[in-house]
Design a protein around this motif. Structure first.
Motif, short mmCIF file in Angstrom:
data_model
loop_
_atom_site.label_atom_id
_atom_site.label_comp_id
_atom_site.label_asym_id
_atom_site.label_seq_id
_atom_site.Cartn_x
_atom_site.Cartn_y
_atom_site.Cartn_z
N LYS A 541 0.83 -1.21 0.00
CA LYS A 541 0.00 0.00 0.00
C LYS A 541 0.87 1.26 0.00
N LEU A 542 1.99 1.20 0.68
CA LEU A 542 2.92 2.34 0.67
C LEU A 542 3.58 2.49 -0.69
N ILE A 543 3.93 1.37 -1.30
CA ILE A 543 4.59 1.40 -2.62
C ILE A 543 3.67 2.02 -3.67
N ILE A 544 2.39 1.63 -3.66
CA ILE A 544 1.48 2.14 -4.70
C ILE A 544 0.92 3.51 -4.35
N GLY A 545 1.18 4.00 -3.11
CA GLY A 545 0.75 5.34 -2.75
C GLY A 545 -0.60 5.42 -2.08
N ASP A 546 -1.20 4.28 -1.74
CA ASP A 546 -2.48 4.31 -1.02
C ASP A 546 -2.31 4.79 0.42
N TYR A 547 -1.16 4.50 1.03
CA TYR A 547 -0.85 4.96 2.39
C TYR A 547 0.27 5.99 2.31
N ASP A 548 0.21 6.99 3.19
CA ASP A 548 1.28 7.97 3.33
C ASP A 548 2.18 7.54 4.48
#
Length: 712
Positions: A541-548
């Protein structure tokens, strides 16, 4: 000919009703007319059926009014002077017999047309009733108001099964004590699609069977029909099918597992009841109660009730439940963890026949290794459907190959099955080709000398020889599975980069990930592994940008397009549409041919692309999800457990497609076949950190096995 009054009433109330339903309802009314004395009696007999036909268009009051009109018609019709001698509708329609008359020109392999030998077809009336019920449900759905895209028609599986008189007699007398399972000469259809014809399934007690076959061929359907009793086995054999997650409530995980031992649970409940009596009754009654309580204690000791919590705890621990998790309420767990509890309950209860459908889908590599070891010591019978090649190499003693409407059995594990089947098919093809050459050679002789009187006898002997030859068939090769991801434009590095990245969920102080450094470019082939809950999905999720990130920086190329396949991607498909309509809804503006071409890249072609998504198997739904992801023309494929529901051939096709893909790949998976085919880097999530290991997946497996050995 006088018009039938009940038919007139039904035609008026339901003008579009199928003629076979007319006949069936009239048959019920006519057969029971002497017992139908009130509107309520008529409603009890056919009310539910009429409500199914009416759907939402008529309420209970309107249905009862129709029943009242039918009762009046029956009352008039039952008088001698009003009976119509020409009325031939005096019995329910036998759907199986009528199909033989109406569909004589159809494919003779239809399970409804197959001619049986001396064995008797069991439960024919139940089969007819099930077929009629299916027709009712289809009628109801087809006549509802539908959007332009069309409604969902959920098909149901039906079965026909033969049994010998000897087996039926032993079953009725209760003399059959064998725990071997034999289901002989049975057919299964799913809607109008034939899955099995004249198949046999033999499961010897104590052996472990792995079932393999293409997606959508009917493996899961077969398991469900055995578990539900639609395919009958001896009643003394206990069957448990791990299919649905346990219900989430206040019961703790450990107790949920213990409760499935009904004998132990009943004894404990009786113990509690007797203790309550002792605490609340006079001393005169204590002796009898005390004797009963002593009997209960003896029985509890006999079933080793005191050892049950430890056994249940070991099973839960093996499936990844920490001591703290074992005392949490089931409602606090996600669906995946509840499925693990369901699996733990099955392993604890030890049925005579354990049915497992893709059990490794919900597990991390540590739990898979534990399950492999545990099942190798299993004493009763297992039938498991799996796509995990390593699991199939380790657990089964036999392989069942489900293909071309039949089931073939092979001794040994998956590797042995592949070797034997390959040799068998080569031999079959050589025999067929040799016979074809012989036939052609003899036919040339016959054609050349047929007209000569001197060779007439020899020609006739050659003709008879050809007739005596067995009718060999060529090898039926299953169509190869091919996946194709469109190649994206090249992006110069760095494409994705994580610098000193840390992450904590809101309102928590625990860091899920701490100081992660990761970079990936167009040529990257990265596999992320680790225990469940170690942060693999959070990292994606961090890699794809869903999480900051809480701390640190995520860099990505400004033109980067990511295709993300999640574990729950299949659940997000619109079940009300077919595959073409689904893509058209998500990516409007393209011609229909383009959507079909994109679906064809993942093996969803022909009529399959026009079936409702709801009617597709799990693997076929995954293919639609892959096609939807590929519509983005992504530079990077980020895949979270993409092999769930895929068969072995499809996993291999996915691996080949990822090898050929010119973009980057980041993969979370426990499937060794896919990881070894695709990944060049292995990243391990553990204790909040992400580290690379050399030696690939085989080295990681050794690390996990050593950890399990230390825990044991």
């Amino acid at each position: 000919m006088a018009k039938n009054p009940t038919r007139s009433i039904l035609a008026s109330a339901f003008p579009e009703i199928d003629v076979e339903l007319y006949d069936y309802i009239e048959g019920i009314l006519d057969e029971n007319k002497d017992n139908l004395e009130s509107t309520e009696h008529v409603y009890e007999a056919i009310g539910d059926m009429l409500q199914d036909i009416a759907g939402a268009y008529k309420d209970e009051t309107e249905i009862k009014e129709i029943c009242s009109q039918l009762l009046d018609a029956l009352t008039i019709d039952s008088k001698p002077e009003t009976k119509n001698a020409e009325n031939v509708l005096t019995a329910p329609l036998c759907l199986s017999s009528s199909s033989g008359n109406v569909h004589q020109d159809e494919d003779e392999t239809s399970i409804w047309l197959k001619k049986r030998g001396s064995a008797s077809l069991v439960d024919q009336k139940k089969l007819e009733k099930a077929e009629l019920k299916l027709k009712l449900k289809l009628y109801k759905r087809e006549n509802k108001d539908k959007p332009e895209t069309g409604g969902v028609i959920i098909k149901e599986a039906t079965a026909a099964q033969s049994t010998s008189k000897k087996d039926a007699k032993m079953e009725s007398k209760g003399t059959n004590k064998s725990r071997d399972i034999k289901i002989e000469n049975f057919d299964i259809a799913f809607g109008d699609k034939t899955l099995l014809t004249g198949a046999d399934l033999t499961l010897v007690y104590g052996r472990r069977y792995g079932m393999v076959g293409r997606n959508g061929i009917g493996k899961s359907t077969l398991l469900k029909m055995v578990a539900s009793g639609q395919l009958r086995i001896s009643s003394h054999i206990s069957v448990l099918h791990v299919e649905q997650e346990v219900v989430g409530n206040d019961t703790i995980a450990l107790d949920s597992v213990l409760e499935c031992d009904e004998t132990r649970q009943n004894l404990l409940n009786e113990e509690k009841r007797l203790l309550d009596i002792i605490n609340n009754k006079s001393s005169d009654e204590d002796k009898n109660v005390s004797d009963s309580l002593q009997t209960i204690y003896t029985e509890l000791q006999a079933v080793e009730a005191d050892k049950a919590p430890a056994k249940a705890s070991v099973i839960l621990a093996g499936l990844g439940f920490s001591p703290e998790m074992q005392i949490k309420a089931t409602k606090e767990f996600s669906g995946g963890w509840r499925m693990r509890i369901a699996l733990a309950r099955a392993l604890f209860s030890k049925p005579d026949l354990l049915l497992l459908d893709e059990p490794t889908n919900m597990l991390d590599i540590k739990a898979i290794i534990w399950l492999e070891n545990y099942l190798q010591t299993w004493e009763s019978t297992i039938l498991v459907v799996s796509h995990d090649r390593r699991f199939l190499e380790t657990v089964p003693t036999d392989i069942l190959h489900f293909h071309t409407h039949r089931i073939d059995a092979y001794k040994g594990n998956y590797g042995n099955y592949v070797k034997i089947m390959t040799a068998k098919l080569k031999h079959q093809q050589r025999e067929y080709e040799a016979q074809q050459m012989l036939r052609a050679h003899v036919q040339v002789f016959i054609d050349k000398y047929r007209a000569l009187p001197k060779t007439a006898a020899l020609v006739q002997s050659k003709i008879k020889m050809l007739k005596r030859l067995p009718d060999l068939k060529p090898v039926e090769k299953e169509a190869p599975v091919v996946f194709t991801f469109p190649d994206p434009e090249f992006l110069h590095p760095p494409v994705i980069q994580l610098d000193e990245l840390s992450f904590s969920y809101p309102n928590t102080t625990t860091q899920v990930l701490n100081k992660v450094d990761l970079s990936a470019n167009m040529g990257s082939r990265i596999c992320i592994v680790g225990d469940n809950g170690s942060g693999k999905t959070t990292l994606l999720k961090l890699i794809i940008g869903d999480y900051d990130p809480t701390k640190g920086i995520r860099h990505s190329h400004r033109n980067l397009v990511i295709g993300y396949f999640t574990q729950h991607h299949v659940d997000q498909l619109d079940m009300n549409l077919n595959s073409v309509e689904f893509l058209a809804t998500k990516f409007p503006g393209l011609p229909s041919e383009e959507y079909r071409k994109r679906l064809g890249y993942f093996g969803v072609s022909g009529d399959l692309a026009l079936q409702s998504v709801a009617s597709l198997s799990g693997g076929q739904k995954s293919r639609v999800a892959f096609a939807a992801m590929a519509m983005l023309n992504p530079h990077f494929l980020v895949l979270d457990e993409p092999t769930n529901h895929l068969d072995i051939e499809t996993v291999e096709a996915l691996g080949i497609a990822l090898q050929k893909f010119s973009g980057g790949v980041i993969l979370v998976s426990h499937d060794e076949q896919l990881i070894e085919m695709v990944c060049e880097e292995l990243w391990v999530c553990k204790n909040g950190s992400v580290s690379a290991i050399s030696g690939g997946f085989s080295q990681y497996r050794k690390i996990v096995e050593s950890e399990l050995a230390e825990q044991a």
